[in-house]
Design a protein around this motif. Structure first.
Motif, PDB file in Angstrom:
ATOM      1  N   SER A  30       0.783  -1.143  -0.115  1.00  0.00           N
ATOM      2  CA  SER A  30       0.003   0.057  -0.032  1.00  0.00           C
ATOM      3  C   SER A  30       0.820   1.145   0.046  1.00  0.00           C
ATOM      4  O   SER A  30       0.362   2.200  -0.641  1.00  0.00           O
ATOM      5  CB  SER A  30      -0.848  -0.012   1.245  1.00  0.00           C
ATOM      6  OG  SER A  30      -0.189  -0.165   2.380  1.00  0.00           O
ATOM      7  N   GLU A 123      -6.862  -1.131  -2.936  1.00  0.00           N
ATOM      8  CA  GLU A 123      -6.150  -1.937  -1.743  1.00  0.00           C
ATOM      9  C   GLU A 123      -5.109  -2.576  -2.472  1.00  0.00           C
ATOM     10  O   GLU A 123      -4.826  -2.618  -3.589  1.00  0.00           O
ATOM     11  CB  GLU A 123      -6.901  -2.728  -1.186  1.00  0.00           C
ATOM     12  CG  GLU A 123      -7.514  -3.878  -1.910  1.00  0.00           C
ATOM     13  CD  GLU A 123      -6.647  -5.288  -1.836  1.00  0.00           C
ATOM     14  OE1 GLU A 123      -6.366  -5.766  -0.833  1.00  0.00           O
ATOM     15  OE2 GLU A 123      -6.377  -5.783  -2.920  1.00  0.00           O
ATOM     16  N   SER A 125      -3.415  -6.002  -2.457  1.00  0.00           N
ATOM     17  CA  SER A 125      -2.993  -7.101  -2.687  1.00  0.00           C
ATOM     18  C   SER A 125      -2.189  -7.266  -3.972  1.00  0.00           C
ATOM     19  O   SER A 125      -2.321  -6.425  -5.009  1.00  0.00           O
ATOM     20  CB  SER A 125      -4.416  -7.872  -2.963  1.00  0.00           C
ATOM     21  OG  SER A 125      -4.985  -8.003  -1.689  1.00  0.00           O
ATOM     22  N   SER A 147      -7.537  -3.515  -6.943  1.00  0.00           N
ATOM     23  CA  SER A 147      -6.329  -4.193  -6.445  1.00  0.00           C
ATOM     24  C   SER A 147      -5.176  -4.058  -7.645  1.00  0.00           C
ATOM     25  O   SER A 147      -5.311  -4.962  -8.291  1.00  0.00           O
ATOM     26  CB  SER A 147      -6.324  -5.704  -5.920  1.00  0.00           C
ATOM     27  OG  SER A 147      -7.527  -6.015  -5.097  1.00  0.00           O
TER      28      SER A 147
END
Length: 272
Positions: A30, A123, A125, A147
């Motif tokens: 992140s 996010e 991942s 993602s």
């Protein structure tokens, strides 16, 4: 030939055409996204909202790291205080606990986004996360969270390489997942025990052990660290024993297989 990095930069530039919310843990994944989004939003005069979940199941050090990183990037930082253990399903710690937890957290994050009329939530991942047991990814997909690292095929190694290129202090920081991963599935979550585990792992990190996990099975605490660190760990044996007695468990063992991410997930699949 277009590389994963090129794909990622192009995707980030697209997201930066509007205000965007990023789930920001302070981990390397992140952190890289926040750096790229911050740079892209400077060009488009848009805003990236870095939002950190502060919960009973996240290591306490994560919030401090996230704050420092956001400040270093001159990015506004927001904290959502959430108690996942209000959900009895999460408290029971089933094999799909991560699904219920991610669903709860990202529903709150979507509420944060919609209050600001933002329709894009991201996010961190990465591609490697798609190849291991990650029931939380199902909740992320169901809720329409994006993602970009995984979508662009960026692996963890590539994330770390890019993070180092952008001068991020967490480029080599080990992953520190949810504290509930220290307990076997089906073992009810004990918040006091998790706090003691968190303190014990932080003590070991302060001794410069890179990867450490304290997994608790009933009366037994199973310590995982990198095999090359075994001699140094045994050299600190008495000091470590004194500190980890705070776990209030009668047995402390060293796992001879060493550190293994997801070692509680052996035999599980996303279909379970």
């Amino acid at each position: 030939m277009t590389t994963q990095k090129d794909k990622l930069l192009s995707q980030i530039q697209t997201y930066a055409e509007k205000d965007v919310v990023l789930a920001f843990s302070g981990g390397v994944d992140s952190a890289l996204l926040l750096r790229l989004l911050s740079l892209a939003c400077q060009k488009t005069d848009r805003q990236v909202y870095a939002v950190t979940f502060h919960t009973a199941l996240h290591p306490q050090a994560d919030l401090s790291v996230a704050r420092q990183l956001a400040q270093s990037m001159q990015t506004p930082h927001h904290v959502l205080e959430i108690n996942e253990l209000e959900n009895p399903r999460i408290l029971e710690n089933p094999p799909d606990r991560c699904y219920h937890c991610k669903k709860m957290l990202f529903e709150k994050l979507w509420k944060f986004a919609r209050m600001r009329q933002i329709d894009t939530v991201l996010e961190g991942s990465n591609k490697d996360d798609l190849n291991v047991y990650r029931p939380g990814l199902r909740a992320i997909q169901e809720l329409g969270v994006k993602s970009p690292l995984a979508q662009c095929g960026v692996t963890k190694a590539q994330v770390r390489q890019m993070a180092a290129e952008y001068g991020l202090s967490v480029a080599s920081r080990p992953s520190v997942p949810c504290l509930a991963t220290r307990l076997p599935y089906g073992s009810p979550i004990d918040t006091e025990l998790l706090l003691r585990i968190d303190a014990g792992e932080q003590f070991l990190r302060n001794l410069h052990f890179k990867n450490v996990r304290i997994r608790v099975h009933g009366d037994v605490a199973r310590l995982e660290t990198d095999p090359e660190d075994f001699p140094r760990l045994l050299a600190h044996r008495e000091k470590i024993l004194r500190q980890l007695r705070d776990l209030k468990l009668p047995y402390l063992t060293l796992d001879l297989e060493g550190f293994r991410s997801g070692s509680m997930d052996v035999g599980l699949t996303d279909g379970e």
